[in-house]
Design a protein around this motif. Structure first.
Motif, PDB file in Angstrom:
ATOM      1  N   ARG A  22      56.817 -20.859 -21.126  1.00 24.74           N
ATOM      2  CA  ARG A  22      55.473 -20.281 -21.197  1.00 24.74           C
ATOM      3  C   ARG A  22      55.628 -18.780 -20.970  1.00 24.74           C
ATOM      4  O   ARG A  22      56.080 -18.360 -19.908  1.00 24.74           O
ATOM      5  N   PHE A  60      53.334 -18.536 -15.805  1.00 27.66           N
ATOM      6  CA  PHE A  60      54.200 -18.107 -16.906  1.00 27.66           C
ATOM      7  C   PHE A  60      55.626 -17.910 -16.387  1.00 27.66           C
ATOM      8  O   PHE A  60      55.843 -17.588 -15.222  1.00 27.66           O
ATOM      9  N   PRO A 119      46.199 -17.443 -27.567  1.00 28.70           N
ATOM     10  CA  PRO A 119      45.122 -16.875 -26.745  1.00 28.70           C
ATOM     11  C   PRO A 119      45.404 -15.402 -26.480  1.00 28.70           C
ATOM     12  O   PRO A 119      46.566 -14.978 -26.465  1.00 28.70           O
ATOM     13  N   TYR A 147      43.988 -11.958 -24.082  1.00 30.00           N
ATOM     14  CA  TYR A 147      43.113 -11.410 -23.049  1.00 30.00           C
ATOM     15  C   TYR A 147      43.437  -9.938 -22.833  1.00 30.00           C
ATOM     16  O   TYR A 147      44.523  -9.480 -23.160  1.00 30.00           O
ATOM     17  N   VAL A 148      42.461  -9.239 -22.274  1.00 27.17           N
ATOM     18  CA  VAL A 148      42.705  -7.860 -21.864  1.00 27.17           C
ATOM     19  C   VAL A 148      42.756  -7.843 -20.343  1.00 27.17           C
ATOM     20  O   VAL A 148      41.853  -8.357 -19.682  1.00 27.17           O
ATOM     21  N   TRP A 149      43.820  -7.312 -19.815  1.00 31.50           N
ATOM     22  CA  TRP A 149      43.929  -7.168 -18.361  1.00 31.50           C
ATOM     23  C   TRP A 149      43.688  -5.714 -18.012  1.00 31.50           C
ATOM     24  O   TRP A 149      44.322  -4.812 -18.572  1.00 31.50           O
ATOM     25  N   ARG A 197      44.554  -7.723 -30.748  1.00 31.99           N
ATOM     26  CA  ARG A 197      43.813  -8.984 -30.863  1.00 31.99           C
ATOM     27  C   ARG A 197      43.914  -9.545 -32.277  1.00 31.99           C
ATOM     28  O   ARG A 197      44.023 -10.758 -32.466  1.00 31.99           O
TER      29      ARG A 197
END
Lengths: 356, 396
Positions: free
Chosen positions: A2, A119, A67, A69-71, A58
């Motif tokens: 992962r 992860f 998937p 995401y924005v961190w 994206r």
């Protein structure tokens, strides 16, 4: 595995993420928002993490079916990279913010959080080879980024995957084009991402204010000019000194002393160094036994030179086989074990304290 | 896949899909005079009548728009401008800090660029605006252009008593707009009975299409247009009518309103089991908004499909990602175009601290939700929260 793919919106990280997917990993894409006030659109080839860059990342993630995401790491980045950058210049040193970002953000804040969330590793588009825990230069010498990764420890490298190290940048663009990524032809980013206009001196002047001081010629001890802040200079710098000394020979920055705001300049014969002293080193694997023979690279995009490395109370003493110019305190002295076949092996690094 | 994000958007109802598909196969501009145009106009007007009937409005009070955001912009700006034109003293807009951004940003734009003044209404810790608070904010109302208060909050699901609020506004002669995007089909909404002057609704929260909404606007409410052109909608909104979308919106509203009572009871039951189950497994989880059994003026005081919870020590972002990886789809609040999570302005607006605001999740149930969906959440929530807590509240 992962894995978390850090996706800047550029072509390298896009292809790295794609290769991770194609290798069968369970991949999640993350874009790191590092600026507190992100621009809507990119401006030129500089800068990063605009909303448009996040959109580009994206788009690729959506095509890959992973998937995304924005961190928001803007606060961490400001504290660990930008403030460090300013403080280092204020102290008369020349930092490498990309190295600091890898050390403190990508393979610390991001990797730690990724591991906590389940992860196994962080995938990035860095150009460096990493296999069996050994960090080596990229096949593409012109794009090699091992210098700014050399600060990583074995524990950090155990959580890193660099899928691009064994290919050229040209090949990366081909792979992007083959996969239909719109970023295949996107311009490379350059320079320092948080100084989008490329004017480092102007950026530092805004942060630190005007701090005028003398430019002193090392040979005579005479003040030959004025400057508006020591932070505008780097040891070894030749251009932009703003002075002309009588003999017309080129002058280099030899030293920076923030306490007296003094920038010392001198001719080429005074600018060479044979010995570099660093602070406490970090190693990419088990600490090697010293002394040792190695090659040392003293700044990004410089050639490595053969050297002998010994321990010192404060860190390392590196004796250079050939005289070098432009060895600036704050830069990283990265040690390599030369290996033409498999790529030079990164042993570790220490921050330059002084050179002479 | 467990879809528990109906407050973001809803699956299109089969009746809507059929009606829209049929209409999309027909040619005709509803403004044209020939047979095709007449047929299109007839269909659009039937839809207008059907929508009006479902919501207690007169057909002439229905203005079709491109969705909730447009309706909110039109009401806030258009009514404010019309009121100010009639009396330049009326520069003040009274609204709450927990409105949808379509209202908030319109109000703030008017304040920044158009000389409007804003009075922010205090909100109860549950997220409700009370008539007393509105009365105090209005004063004699002579300087007020407009009141805008949402019928039901999109994040925490709290319902306010719009009839009571409208009555207070009318005591001092001020019109009231309400964003009822989340309320229609969830709680009883009767435009005429409520007395509100303008009401926003949108199709895709009801099982209808995206990009189709309406502003219900009383015949005596003056409103300046934002979109100038053919004047199709009462000269307040221009643009060729999207007849298929309008049909879809009307069918969706009709079906949603007709089935509201049964569905609300069913969803409230599922929602209550979801919340009880989550709290049983994560005892320090906190419910945000009004109590589950809250009642207001004979209807629910909280949207029946809304469960909004904070999980102290866990970041909403991490919870969302971990649930997503387990095929449970929910939300941390309203979606943000830039994708960067900010603490919810709604939770901050009701007085929650920033950590609580950042550690929240919204599960929103709708027509397709089942017991199995609730089970799917309860199967994974404990390990997900535990793992998210391990990742901590750092801003990393």
């Amino acid at each position: 595995m992962r894995v978390l793919a850090a996706m800047s919106g550029g072509v390298d990280s896009a292809v790295a993420a794609a290769l991770a997917v194609e290798a069968g990993h369970d991949v999640t894409g993350v874009h790191l928002a590092l600026s507190p006030d992100r621009q809507t659109l990119r401006s030129g080839a500089r800068g990063c993490c605009s909303v448009e860059d996040a959109h580009d990342a994206r788009r690729v993630a959506d095509e890959l079916g992973i998937p995304f995401y924005v961190w928001d790491l803007a606060e961490r980045f400001a504290a660990d990279v930008v403030e460090d950058f300013v403080a280092e210049y204020a102290a008369g040193r020349t930092p490498n913010p990309c190295l600091r970002c890898n050390e403190k953000i990508k393979f610390s804040a991001v990797l730690d959080r990724a591991r906590a969330l389940g992860f196994d590793a962080v995938v990035t588009g860095h150009h460096a080879r990493l296999a069996d825990g050994e960090l080596r230069r990229s096949v593409d010498a012109g794009k090699d980024q091992s210098y700014v990764l050399a600060v990583l420890t074995a524990e950090q490298l155990a959580g890193a995957v660099f899928p691009l190290g064994s290919m050229t940048k040209e090949r990366v663009r081909e792979l992007a084009a083959e996969r239909g990524f719109a970023v295949a032809t996107k311009a490379d980013s350059h320079d320092i991402c948080f100084i989008p206009d490329g004017d480092t001196r102007g950026f530092l002047a805004r942060k630190l204010g005007e701090q005028p001081g003398p430019l002193v010629d090392a040979a005579t001890g005479a003040t030959v000019g004025e400057h508006s802040g020591t932070y505008g200079f780097t040891v070894g710098q030749r251009r932009g000194l703003g002075v002309s000394v009588g003999d017309q020979r080129p002058r280099y920055v030899l030293g920076i002393e923030p306490a007296t705001r003094t920038v010392t300049i001198g001719t080429a014969d005074l600018a060479g160094v044979r010995e570099v002293r660093t602070g406490a080193p970090t190693w990419t694997g088990p600490a090697p036994s010293l002394p040792l023979r190695a090659a040392v690279q003293l700044r990004a995009h410089a050639a490595a030179v053969p050297c002998s490395v010994e321990a010192s109370p404060e860190g390392l003493v590196i004796a250079l086989d050939q005289v070098q110019r432009g060895v600036a305190p704050g830069q990283s002295a990265v040690l390599y074990a030369p290996d033409a076949e498999r790529g030079d092996l990164v042993l570790g690094q220490g921050a330059v304290l002084r050179a002479g | 896949m467990t879809y528990l994000d109906h407050a973001a958007t809803t699956p299109v109802l089969p009746e809507v899909l059929a009606a829209m598909t049929e209409q999309l196969g027909r040619v005709g501009n509803a403004s044209s005079l020939h047979a095709s145009g007449r047929a299109a106009r007839r269909t659009a007007e039937q839809a207008r009548e059907r929508l009006a009937a479902a919501l207690g409005a007169r057909p002439s009070e229905v203005l079709f728009t491109g969705g909730g955001t447009e309706s909110d912009n039109l009401a806030v700006k258009g009514i404010s401008w019309a009121r100010r034109e009639a009396d330049p003293q009326r520069r003040r807009i009274v609204t709450s800090p927990i409105e949808h951004h379509a209202v908030l940003d319109s109000v703030e734009w008017l304040a920044k660029h158009d000389g409007a003044e804003v009075t922010w209404l205090p909100v109860e810790p549950t997220g409700r605006v009370t008539p007393e608070a509105l009365r105090a904010a209005l004063g004699d109302g002579s300087d007020v252009a407009l009141v805008s208060v949402m019928w039901a909050n999109n994040e925490i699901g709290t319902v306010s008593d719009l009839a009571a609020l409208a009555a207070v506004a009318h005591e001092v002669g001020v019109p009231l707009h309400t964003d009822a995007v989340q309320a229609v089909g969830q709680v009883p909404v009767d435009f005429a009975a409520s007395g509100v002057d303008a009401l926003t609704l949108t199709g895709h929260k009801l099982g209808g299409p995206m990009g189709a909404g309406a502003l219900l606007l009383r015949r005596d409410a003056a409103c300046m247009p934002l979109l100038h052109g053919g004047g199709q909608e009462r000269d307040v909104r221009s643009g060729t009518l999207d007849v298929a979308a309008i049909v879809g919106l009307a069918v969706a509203a009709d079906v949603a309103v007709a089935g509201r009572e049964d569905r609300a009871a069913r969803l409230a039951g599922l929602r209550d089991r979801l919340v009880a189950g989550v709290v049983a497994q994560v005892p320090d989880a906190q419910l945000n908004g009004a109590p589950l059994d809250d009642e207001l003026a004979g209807g629910p005081g909280r949207l029946p499909g809304n469960a909004h919870l904070s999980f102290p020590g866990a970041e909403g972002d991490a919870l969302l990602m971990l649930l997503d990886a387990r095929e449970v789809e929910c939300s941390t609040g309203s979606a943000c175009s830039a994708g960067v999570a900010r603490p919810s302005h709604v939770l901050l607006g009701v007085g929650a601290d920033p950590d609580r605001a950042r550690s929240s999740l919204r599960f929103s149930l709708g027509s397709t939700s089942t017991e199995a969906d609730v089970d799917a959440v309860l199967d994974v929530i404990a390990p997900v929260v535990e793992r998210a807590r391990r990742a901590g509240m750092s801003r990393a």
